[in-house]
Design an enzyme around this catalytic site. Structure first.
Site, PDB file in Angstrom:
ATOM      1  N   SER A 152       0.988  -1.178  -0.161  1.00 51.34           N
ATOM      2  CA  SER A 152       0.003   0.122  -0.068  1.00 51.34           C
ATOM      3  C   SER A 152       0.840   1.128  -0.111  1.00 51.34           C
ATOM      4  CB  SER A 152      -0.973  -0.181   1.146  1.00 51.34           C
ATOM      5  OG  SER A 152      -1.869   0.775   1.100  1.00 51.34           O
ATOM      6  N   ASP A 249      -9.861  -4.519  -4.824  1.00 53.21           N
ATOM      7  CA  ASP A 249      -9.398  -3.626  -4.066  1.00 53.21           C
ATOM      8  C   ASP A 249     -10.343  -2.108  -4.112  1.00 53.21           C
ATOM      9  OD1 ASP A 249      -8.012  -1.580  -2.698  1.00 53.21           O
ATOM     10  OD2 ASP A 249      -5.826  -2.455  -3.573  1.00 53.21           O
ATOM     11  N   HIS A 279      -7.751  -5.142  -1.049  1.00 53.93           N
ATOM     12  CA  HIS A 279      -6.630  -4.408  -0.900  1.00 53.93           C
ATOM     13  C   HIS A 279      -5.448  -4.922   0.145  1.00 53.93           C
ATOM     14  CE1 HIS A 279      -4.351  -0.747  -0.554  1.00 53.93           C
ATOM     15  NE2 HIS A 279      -4.243  -0.756   0.555  1.00 53.93           N
TER      16      HIS A 279
END
Length: 306
Positions: A152, A249, A279
């Site tokens: 991320s 996601d 995600h």
């Protein structure tokens, strides 16, 4: 788009080695075949009971001390860079540690300043400060060439690290890489909402990954992050890059990984899309894909890294 094989969308194209540029869709049948083929070859990793690794601290003049855990081993080493306000004890960080133990490769996981066991005040943290944290780990803790694995927001920071330390960062793996993510999401808000956030000084961003159901993101954090955006121009990173992204996601759209592949100057870029992953990409099959991606990069680099 430059360097990305869009014709490959819709099918998994198996390869003995990663090479060139490509986009792959990880449908169940294709991914299973890929994993099975790896298992029939050198099945070097079997998840085991975790051995405890002691926490160390990196002391830095005028900066918060950073908590980290380090395995000594072969090069290239692996460094895991966590996501926004995530710590070094997540599923992916621990799985990579077990994998590196099985291979005898060096590995580092750490907490950003203001997060986990590290010193610092989270209210004073910025993308720029966390970028300094990553560089401190590379400069003062890591030894030799490194493969960075960024999850991320960590995927954003790994690109900055590769730009700043091209001689030491030899490959990148992004997991739902949130490059420019918070800035992009903020800019997509209605004008009146953005004005309200500016007045309050805080953006209560809904998130199913927070216990409170929201992340309280400071307006000043977003404005500072604007200085670190990368997708507006070519990204001067030349090393091999693997970008893993789930098509379910709902935080960072998978198209972001396509944008990253288009922007980096490296020609050795693969985007691997998993149709039913979210995600976090922390399911068993996601973790298998991650560690096999690391394994393939180690194999690729073994001819040039001693």
């Amino acid at each position: 788009m430059a360097g990305v094989g869009m014709a490959a969308l819709g099918a998994w194209i198996p390869r003995g080695r990663w090479g060139g540029a490509g986009v792959f869709l990880g449908f169940h049948r294709g991914l299973s075949a890929f994993l099975a083929r790896k298992s029939e070859g050198t099945a070097r990793w079997v998840p085991a009971c975790r051995q405890k690794t002691s926490v160390s601290f990196l002391s830095r003049p005028d900066l918060p001390n950073l908590a980290y855990k380090k395995l000594k081993g072969k090069s290239p080493g692996i460094i895991f860079i966590p996501g926004y306000i995530s710590n070094m004890n997540g599923t992916k960080a621990l799985a990579i540690e077990e994998f590196c133990k099985s291979l005898g490769h060096a590995y580092i996981r750490f907490d950003y300043s203001g997060v986990g066991n590290s010193d610092g005040n989270i209210q004073e943290c910025t993308v720029g400060r966390w970028r300094k944290d990553v560089l401190s780990i590379i400069d003062d803790v890591a030894e030799g060439p490194q493969i960075l694995v960024g999850s991320s927001l960590g995927g954003w920071l790994m690109l900055h690290a590769a730009i700043a330390r091209p001689q030491k960062v030899v490959a990148l793996i992004g997991i739902a890489a949130a490059v420019d993510g918070l800035v992009t999401q903020f800019n997509q808000l209605p004008v009146e909402v953005k004005k309200e956030i500016e007045m309050k000084g805080v953006w209560s961003m809904p998130s199913k990954y927070s216990e409170e159901g929201v992340y309280e993101v400071r307006y000043s954090f977003i404005k500072e992050a604007e200085h670190h955006c990368l997708l507006h121009s070519p990204i001067p990173v030349n090393c091999p890059i693997r970008l893993l992204h789930g098509m379910e996601d709902d935080i960072i759209p998978w198209h972001t990984s396509i944008q990253i592949a288009d922007r980096v100057v490296s020609n050795d870029v693969d985007v691997i899309l998993r149709k039913h992953s979210d995600h976090r990409m922390k399911e068993k099959s996601d973790i298998q894909l991650l560690v096999y991606t690391i394994d393939d990069l180690i194999d690729k680099l073994s001819t040039v890294v001693t």
